[in-house]
Design a protein around this motif. Structure first.
Motif, PDB file in Angstrom:
ATOM      1  N   ILE A  12       0.879  -1.177   0.000  1.00 12.58           N
ATOM      2  CA  ILE A  12       0.000   0.000   0.000  1.00 12.58           C
ATOM      3  C   ILE A  12       0.913   1.222   0.000  1.00 12.58           C
ATOM      4  O   ILE A  12       1.833   1.302   0.831  1.00 12.58           O
ATOM      5  CB  ILE A  12      -0.937   0.013   1.230  1.00 12.58           C
ATOM      6  CG1 ILE A  12      -1.872  -1.204   1.210  1.00 12.58           C
ATOM      7  CG2 ILE A  12      -1.773   1.300   1.268  1.00 12.58           C
ATOM      8  CD1 ILE A  12      -2.795  -1.343   2.402  1.00 12.58           C
ATOM      9  N   GLY A  38      -0.056  -1.080  13.744  1.00 13.32           N
ATOM     10  CA  GLY A  38       0.566  -0.949  12.425  1.00 13.32           C
ATOM     11  C   GLY A  38       1.247  -2.223  11.937  1.00 13.32           C
ATOM     12  O   GLY A  38       1.909  -2.221  10.902  1.00 13.32           O
ATOM     13  N   GLY A  40      -0.077  -4.871  10.698  1.00 12.45           N
ATOM     14  CA  GLY A  40      -0.680  -5.396   9.463  1.00 12.45           C
ATOM     15  C   GLY A  40      -1.861  -6.320   9.728  1.00 12.45           C
ATOM     16  O   GLY A  40      -2.326  -7.015   8.824  1.00 12.45           O
ATOM     17  N   THR A  42      -5.153  -5.622  10.543  1.00 13.67           N
ATOM     18  CA  THR A  42      -6.385  -5.241   9.840  1.00 13.67           C
ATOM     19  C   THR A  42      -6.235  -5.474   8.336  1.00 13.67           C
ATOM     20  O   THR A  42      -7.173  -5.937   7.677  1.00 13.67           O
ATOM     21  CB  THR A  42      -6.739  -3.764  10.147  1.00 13.67           C
ATOM     22  OG1 THR A  42      -6.931  -3.656  11.550  1.00 13.67           O
ATOM     23  CG2 THR A  42      -8.002  -3.328   9.432  1.00 13.67           C
ATOM     24  N   HIS A 193      -5.734  -6.837  20.695  1.00 11.57           N
ATOM     25  CA  HIS A 193      -4.655  -6.365  21.575  1.00 11.57           C
ATOM     26  C   HIS A 193      -4.885  -6.864  22.994  1.00 11.57           C
ATOM     27  O   HIS A 193      -4.117  -6.583  23.889  1.00 11.57           O
ATOM     28  CB  HIS A 193      -4.613  -4.830  21.603  1.00 11.57           C
ATOM     29  CG  HIS A 193      -4.119  -4.232  20.331  1.00 11.57           C
ATOM     30  ND1 HIS A 193      -2.833  -4.355  19.898  1.00 11.57           N
ATOM     31  CD2 HIS A 193      -4.749  -3.511  19.376  1.00 11.57           C
ATOM     32  CE1 HIS A 193      -2.680  -3.743  18.739  1.00 11.57           C
ATOM     33  NE2 HIS A 193      -3.846  -3.221  18.393  1.00 11.57           N
TER      34      HIS A 193
HETATM   35  N1  LIG Z   1      -5.398   2.437   3.158  1.00 12.93           N
HETATM   36  C1  LIG Z   1      -4.170   2.633   3.632  1.00 12.93           C
HETATM   37  N2  LIG Z   1      -3.426   3.662   3.179  1.00 12.93           N
HETATM   38  C2  LIG Z   1      -2.179   3.859   3.640  1.00 12.93           C
HETATM   39  N3  LIG Z   1      -1.566   3.097   4.555  1.00 12.93           N
HETATM   40  C3  LIG Z   1      -2.258   2.070   5.040  1.00 12.93           C
HETATM   41  C4  LIG Z   1      -3.588   1.774   4.616  1.00 12.93           C
HETATM   42  N4  LIG Z   1      -4.001   0.681   5.274  1.00 12.93           N
HETATM   43  C5  LIG Z   1      -2.991   0.321   6.084  1.00 12.93           C
HETATM   44  N5  LIG Z   1      -1.946   1.127   5.943  1.00 12.93           N
HETATM   45  C6  LIG Z   1      -0.659   1.040   6.664  1.00 12.93           C
HETATM   46  O1  LIG Z   1      -0.339  -0.333   6.784  1.00 12.93           O
HETATM   47  C7  LIG Z   1       0.244  -0.621   8.035  1.00 12.93           C
HETATM   48  C8  LIG Z   1      -0.547  -1.726   8.721  1.00 12.93           C
HETATM   49  O2  LIG Z   1      -1.831  -1.241   9.065  1.00 12.93           O
HETATM   50  P1  LIG Z   1      -2.927  -2.161   9.745  1.00 12.93           P
HETATM   51  O3  LIG Z   1      -4.113  -1.301   9.972  1.00 12.93           O
HETATM   52  O4  LIG Z   1      -3.089  -3.397   8.955  1.00 12.93           O
HETATM   53  O5  LIG Z   1      -2.193  -2.521  11.126  1.00 12.93           O
HETATM   54  P2  LIG Z   1      -2.809  -3.145  12.463  1.00 12.93           P
HETATM   55  O6  LIG Z   1      -1.865  -4.223  12.860  1.00 12.93           O
HETATM   56  O7  LIG Z   1      -4.211  -3.537  12.246  1.00 12.93           O
HETATM   57  O8  LIG Z   1      -2.691  -1.944  13.464  1.00 12.93           O
HETATM   58  P3  LIG Z   1      -3.602  -1.515  14.744  1.00 12.93           P
HETATM   59  O9  LIG Z   1      -3.250  -2.495  15.814  1.00 12.93           O
HETATM   60  O10 LIG Z   1      -3.111  -0.145  15.039  1.00 12.93           O
HETATM   61  O11 LIG Z   1      -5.037  -1.580  14.323  1.00 12.93           O
HETATM   62  C9  LIG Z   1       0.265   0.696   8.803  1.00 12.93           C
HETATM   63  O12 LIG Z   1       1.535   1.259   8.687  1.00 12.93           O
HETATM   64  C10 LIG Z   1      -0.778   1.533   8.090  1.00 12.93           C
HETATM   65  O13 LIG Z   1      -0.463   2.884   8.196  1.00 12.93           O
END
Ligand SMILES: Nc1ncnc2c1ncn2[C@@H]1O[C@H](COP(=O)(O)OP(=O)(O)OP(=O)(O)O)[C@@H](O)[C@H]1O
Length: 307
Positions: A12, A38, A40, A42, A193
């Motif tokens: 992304i 962050g 990954g 989600t 979490h």
């Molecule tokens: N649509 C998007 N545009 C830009 N960056 C994105 C997008 N979706 C995710 N990212 C980036 O991808 C990385 C992983 O994001 P993700 O939301 O999957 O993490 P996470 O493990 O679910 O985090 P959290 O525990 O904070 O929810 C992050 O650095 C985020 O900024």
């Protein structure tokens, strides 16, 4: 296997948000998807639901390659996602659930009994006529969870189901979910979490960071591999009196803490003999095996700089 991720990568904005990720999940297992903000998680879930597509690798769910919108839509019959769609604020809990049951094409009679069962399990029977707008955050989370369980999904996908809930409410929600799935054979993947008491629900864990899998597999196996020795916690009547005994017999394999002895045993087979020897030499109040948790494993890996 219900889910197979084979070398999946997703970029992304030029960044590998998911990087060469492989894992599988067996039927009836509950996978906790863990990792710092962050990491990954989600994005992994969005890949799983077909909302976004990988740049590399493939995702196979229920033996079907997730490679088109059509396949994703078809799979929707077997998959539920907790946070899909919103609730009708001005309608009651029961009205909301009836509408959703109707949207899921559940026959009215079955819907009535399933809703009643779920409201009972989630301890919401007395609130069923309350309007959604009157509910606390914890109750809303419960309704979203009930809604996702209504179609009796073969695979349930949860993204932080306990986010924003106090520890007690969050435990209660997990208790309810656990008692519901016990008899239902639902496979679950849950990004969270909330590490406390996770072993109660999760059979498997996947810890990820910077889009990469750090460890994954069955929770018990990973814990046993991480702590191959057994630790016994021995509560003594008079810890001071017992010090000499432990010094002479167990030299470097033990430590004292809060009037208790923590003894490391390398060979599991020798545990009964060791317990018999100790109880015949010092006054023992109780002996327990120290059980390691997913939370300890997570922070141990974090502390060692692996994450
Ligand atoms: N649509 C998007 N545009 C830009 N960056 C994105 C997008 N979706 C995710 N990212 C980036 O991808 C990385 C992983 O994001 P993700 O939301 O999957 O993490 P996470 O493990 O679910 O985090 P959290 O525990 O904070 O929810 C992050 O650095 C985020 O900024």
């Amino acid at each position: 296997m219900i889910i197979n991720f084979n070398n999946v990568s997703k970029k992304i904005n030029g960044i590998n948000v998911v990087n060469d990720m492989s894992f599988s999940l067996a039927k009836g297992h509950v996978l906790a998807l863990l990792g710092p903000n962050g990491a990954g998680k989600t994005t992994t879930i969005r890949l799983l639901t077909g909302l976004i597509v990988p740049n590399n690798g493939d995702i196979v769910i229920f033996n079907q390659k997730l490679n088109s919108r059509k396949v994703a839509d078809k799979l929707r019959e077997k998959i539920s996602v907790q946070n899909d769609g919103s609730l009708y604020e001005n309608l009651s809990i029961i009205e909301n659930l009836r509408i959703w049951a109707n949207l899921y094409n559940i026959p009215a009679k079955r819907a009535m009994s399933d809703i009643a069962e779920l409201l009972d399990v989630f301890e919401l029977v007395s609130r069923s006529d309350d309007k959604v707008k009157q509910l606390s955050k914890g109750m809303r989370q419960k309704i979203l969870l009930i809604r996702s369980l209504l179609p009796k999904p073969k695979l349930l996908i949860l993204d932080e189901p306990t986010s924003g809930l106090d520890p007690q409410t969050s435990r209660k929600l997990i208790d309810c979910l656990e008692s519901y799935i016990e008899e239902k054979d639902t496979t679950i993947i849950m990004a969270t979490h909330q590490l406390d008491g996770l072993e109660q629900l999760a059979t498997d864990i996947l810890i990820m960071n910077s889009g990469r899998v750090i460890v994954q597999g069955e929770a018990n196996r990973l814990i046993n591999e991480h702590w191959p020795t057994t630790q016994l916690k021995i509560e003594l009547d008079n810890a001071n009196k017992a010090r000499d005994y432990f010094d002479q017999n167990f030299s470097n394999n033990y430590f004292f803490k809060n009037e208790k002895v923590y003894l490391t045993v390398k060979n599991k087979q020798s545990i009964p003999r060791i317990i018999a020897t100790i109880t015949s030499n010092v006054d023992v109040i109780g002996i327990n095996k120290v059980e390691h948790t997913i939370k300890e494993l997570y922070f141990d890996l974090l502390g060692k700089g692996v994450l």
